[in-house]
Design a protein around this motif. Structure first.
Motif, mmCIF file in Angstrom:
data_model
loop_
_atom_site.group_PDB
_atom_site.id
_atom_site.type_symbol
_atom_site.label_atom_id
_atom_site.label_comp_id
_atom_site.label_asym_id
_atom_site.label_seq_id
_atom_site.Cartn_x
_atom_site.Cartn_y
_atom_site.Cartn_z
ATOM 1 N N SER A 143 0.817 -1.219 0.000
ATOM 2 C CA SER A 143 0.000 0.000 0.000
ATOM 3 C C SER A 143 0.852 1.271 0.000
ATOM 4 O O SER A 143 2.046 1.238 0.285
ATOM 5 N N SER A 144 0.165 2.360 -0.307
ATOM 6 C CA SER A 144 0.731 3.716 -0.222
ATOM 7 C C SER A 144 1.929 3.947 -1.131
ATOM 8 O O SER A 144 2.939 4.514 -0.707
ATOM 9 N N LEU A 145 1.810 3.476 -2.362
ATOM 10 C CA LEU A 145 2.893 3.723 -3.329
ATOM 11 C C LEU A 145 2.661 5.043 -4.056
ATOM 12 O O LEU A 145 1.510 5.413 -4.318
ATOM 13 N N PRO A 146 3.739 5.692 -4.427
ATOM 14 C CA PRO A 146 3.573 6.856 -5.322
ATOM 15 C C PRO A 146 3.023 6.384 -6.667
ATOM 16 O O PRO A 146 3.385 5.300 -7.122
ATOM 17 N N PRO A 147 2.172 7.148 -7.283
ATOM 18 C CA PRO A 147 1.691 6.741 -8.613
ATOM 19 C C PRO A 147 2.870 6.600 -9.581
ATOM 20 O O PRO A 147 3.823 7.369 -9.505
ATOM 21 N N GLY A 148 2.773 5.627 -10.474
ATOM 22 C CA GLY A 148 3.869 5.460 -11.428
ATOM 23 C C GLY A 148 3.894 4.071 -12.014
ATOM 24 O O GLY A 148 3.047 3.228 -11.719
ATOM 25 N N ASP A 149 4.899 3.856 -12.849
ATOM 26 C CA ASP A 149 5.075 2.542 -13.486
ATOM 27 C C ASP A 149 6.161 1.765 -12.728
ATOM 28 O O ASP A 149 7.241 2.308 -12.452
ATOM 29 N N TYR A 150 5.870 0.504 -12.478
ATOM 30 C CA TYR A 150 6.787 -0.297 -11.667
ATOM 31 C C TYR A 150 7.015 -1.680 -12.277
ATOM 32 O O TYR A 150 6.167 -2.206 -12.999
ATOM 33 N N VAL A 151 8.168 -2.233 -11.894
ATOM 34 C CA VAL A 151 8.413 -3.661 -12.138
ATOM 35 C C VAL A 151 8.310 -4.350 -10.787
ATOM 36 O O VAL A 151 9.001 -3.985 -9.833
ATOM 37 N N ILE A 152 7.419 -5.317 -10.710
ATOM 38 C CA ILE A 152 7.214 -6.069 -9.461
ATOM 39 C C ILE A 152 7.836 -7.448 -9.645
ATOM 40 O O ILE A 152 7.629 -8.094 -10.680
ATOM 41 N N GLU A 153 8.551 -7.883 -8.627
ATOM 42 C CA GLU A 153 9.153 -9.222 -8.700
ATOM 43 C C GLU A 153 8.573 -10.107 -7.611
ATOM 44 O O GLU A 153 8.360 -9.663 -6.479
ATOM 45 N N ALA A 154 8.345 -11.355 -7.996
ATOM 46 C CA ALA A 154 7.912 -12.376 -7.021
ATOM 47 C C ALA A 154 9.033 -13.409 -6.929
ATOM 48 O O ALA A 154 9.530 -13.887 -7.952
ATOM 49 N N TRP A 155 9.425 -13.734 -5.699
ATOM 50 C CA TRP A 155 10.543 -14.673 -5.474
ATOM 51 C C TRP A 155 10.057 -15.866 -4.662
ATOM 52 O O TRP A 155 9.397 -15.702 -3.627
ATOM 53 N N HIS A 156 10.370 -17.061 -5.128
ATOM 54 C CA HIS A 156 10.081 -18.271 -4.340
ATOM 55 C C HIS A 156 11.353 -19.093 -4.236
ATOM 56 O O HIS A 156 12.106 -19.216 -5.214
ATOM 57 N N THR A 183 12.134 -16.731 -9.741
ATOM 58 C CA THR A 183 11.535 -15.387 -9.726
ATOM 59 C C THR A 183 10.709 -15.148 -10.990
ATOM 60 O O THR A 183 10.943 -15.762 -12.023
ATOM 61 N N GLN A 184 9.769 -14.218 -10.851
ATOM 62 C CA GLN A 184 8.994 -13.729 -12.001
ATOM 63 C C GLN A 184 8.831 -12.230 -11.831
ATOM 64 O O GLN A 184 8.773 -11.749 -10.691
ATOM 65 N N THR A 185 8.744 -11.520 -12.931
ATOM 66 C CA THR A 185 8.503 -10.077 -12.836
ATOM 67 C C THR A 185 7.296 -9.693 -13.701
ATOM 68 O O THR A 185 6.967 -10.390 -14.671
#
Lengths: 317, 255
Positions: free
Chosen positions: B215-228, B233-235
């Motif tokens: 929550s509470s991110l600045p508006p914008g474009d991001y790359v999100i990564e998931a790690w197991h 990983t996946q982005t």
């Protein structure tokens, strides 16, 4: 001085146990289970509670206890050599063993305090073999056979001299390659045996595969060298039982060692199998060393029989 | 003469032994505090990320951990199943999610709360978690047996500390971002945990239902990564809008 010989043999046997304990530490990944050194979880080494020797601590702290015992035995042996062995060079072989075991202890401490740096771990494994060789040499030099067989050991066979001198060096290099493979995590880089990634030579290469393949190649070369030595001895020195016997022993051991190497891979480095491979490697080296020393017996100084018997008389009186 | 030389030798060895004192290998230097700075955006414009992590294929069965090497663990452990694969109905837990790209050049307030890594029942709790650079991790031994805590980062300083007494604690911080820093106990080979160290507060770990919220991110474009830990990983690229919630889902395939 039978007691001095027996004492030296005890030290050599204790060193085999120490190498086995060290092998179990690496094989079980317990090298950092006791994070401090020279204390153990803040305890003086010999005061660490036995009830707390659980999990990896059993192997790591057990290794330290055996190492300390070997260190104390070595100090005792050096004192005995300086007091009772008239051969000046022997006393210095004893001192060399003591310096080596102290250096080995410090290297062990460094491996713990600096989180098992690979070069230090490999050196720790290599120095262990040098110390073992020194203890075996001391046991041989104090043996009755070493004194009795001097005259019979003279020969002019350069081939056996070269083979018997080169064999321990070859085996030591092979052990160092094995230690490098082990401490860089390349033990399963080639997961099949006897084939190599499905063929005779790897179809792809990186450091792990290369060092693993080199160790297998070294095993083949070592085996051939041992059997060549045995063949030469059986052909040209059939009466030299003091040489034939350790070489037959070597031939038997190297076959077992190759089998254990394969089993280590196929068992996915099961700790007991892996450790048996390490220990057998050390005994192969020691046997080759005994052979090399006996073949080169005539190059050592002639003991003064009078002086030796005087010391023996003083000891018994 | 011979005995005098021997005594000289013994004296030298005694001095060497005295000189060979060891240390405990620890470094107590505190990490430099993260510079406290105001968020570089108006919180009223913040958006959120909400999502889930799924598993495609049959969830591998949890492996039973053998704890016989320590009688205390064998007797006191209430959970002996591996935490590598947790979840159910296609949902995957213990996945670390964080903003990998999109926040460069921004500074964030240092996290003040302490995160606890507990050793209880000869397990690490939590198994996967995240902290900010400079945030304090308190490591507690709740077990009546001894543990060593061995962190093996590549970007931060490695450490290995012993906790031989129940309820011992110590605190550590990490100076550099690193996803993930593995923890292990060399006494009990089955004990491991992972901490994701990031430079900002935008991270989460999925629960057993595979869900997460950032929550509470600045508006914008991001790359999100998931790690197991076993599945890698996946982005994904996402856009967070003012006051909005960006939905994202990851699916890890098990062959």
């Amino acid at each position: 001085m039978t007691w001095l010989h027996n004492y030296s043999r005890l030290l050599a046997v204790a060193t085999v146990l120490l190498i086995a304990a060290g092998g179990m530490v690496t094989s079980t990944g317990a090298g950092l289970s006791v994070p401090d050194w020279p204390s153990s979880y803040g305890y003086f080494m010999f005061a660490f509670p036995l009830s707390s020797m659980v999990g990896g601590i059993f192997y790591e702290h057990g290794h330290r206890l055996i190492a300390s015992t070997v260190g104390i035995l070595t100090i005792g042996l050096v004192i005995c050599l300086w007091l009772y062995d008239p051969r000046r060079w022997m006393r210095w072989v004893g001192v060399a063993a003591l310096v080596t075991v102290i250096l080995q202890g410090i290297m062990g401490g460094i491996t713990v305090l600096y989180f098992l740096p690979t070069p230090v771990s490999i050196s720790h494994a290599g120095i262990a073999q040098i110390f073992f060789c020194l203890t075996v040499s001391l046991a041989l030099f104090t043996s009755p056979g070493w004194h009795k067989t001097y005259e019979a050991t003279k020969h002019n066979d350069h081939i056996i001299s070269t083979l018997a001198t080169g064999l321990p060096i070859l085996i030591y290099v092979q052990i160092l390659i094995g230690a490098t493979m082990r401490h860089t995590g390349a033990g399963l880089a080639i997961p099949d045996f006897p084939l190599v990634l499905g063929g005779l030579v790897p179809h792809t290469w990186n450091f792990s595969i290369a060092i693993h393949f080199l160790h297998r190649l070294g095993g083949i070369i070592t085996t051939l060298a041992i059997f060549a030595t045995l063949g030469h001895l059986l052909t040209h020195h059939r009466t030299r039982r003091d040489l034939i016997r350790p070489t037959w022993f070597l031939a038997l051991l190297v076959v077992i060692q190759v089998g254990l190497g394969g089993w280590t891979v196929l068992s996915q480095r099961a700790p007991l199998i892996n450790t048996a491979h390490v220990v057998t490697g050390a005994i192969v080296l020691a046997s080759a060393l005994v052979l090399g020393l006996r073949v080169n017996r005539h190059r050592f100084p002639i003991e003064n029989p009078l002086r030796l018997s005087t010391t023996a008389t003083r000891e018994t009186s | 003469m011979q005995k005098r030389t021997l005594w000289k030798l013994i004296s030298v060895l005694t001095m060497m032994a005295a000189a060979c004192g060891g240390g405990d290998g620890s470094s107590e230097d505190p990490a430099p505090p993260t510079e406290a700075a105001a968020p570089a955006f108006d919180p009223a414009t913040a958006g959120n990320i909400s999502g889930m992590v799924m598993i495609d294929g049959e969830m591998p069965a949890a492996e039973e951990l053998t704890m016989n090497s320590d009688p205390v663990c064998a007797m006191s452990a209430t959970n002996t199943m591996s935490n590598t694969f947790v979840g159910g109905n296609g949902h995957l837990g213990n996945v670390f999610i964080y903003v990998k790209e999109g926040l460069e050049g921004q500074s964030f307030p240092a996290a003040t709360e302490t995160v606890t890594l507990n050793q209880e029942g000869c397990r690490y709790t939590p198994h996967v978690f995240g902290v900010q650079v400079g945030q304090t991790v308190q490591i507690v031994n709740s077990d009546p047996t001894l543990h060593n805590i061995h962190a093996t980062p590549t970007e931060n300083d490695e450490f290995n500390m012993g906790q031989p007494i129940q309820n011992m604690t110590f605190e550590r911080t990490f100076d550099s971002p690193e996803v993930m820093v593995p923890f292990k106990c060399d006494v009990h080979g089955w004990m491991n945990a992972y901490v994701g160290v990031v430079a900002h507060p935008y991270f989460a770990t999925t629960g057993q239902d595979g869900m997460f919220d950032i929550s509470s991110l600045p508006p914008g474009d991001y790359v999100i990564e998931a790690w197991h830990e076993a599945l890698g990983t996946q982005t994904q690229n996402i856009t967070v809008t003012t006051g909005g919630t960006a939905e994202v889902s990851f699916t890890f395939t098990v062959s």
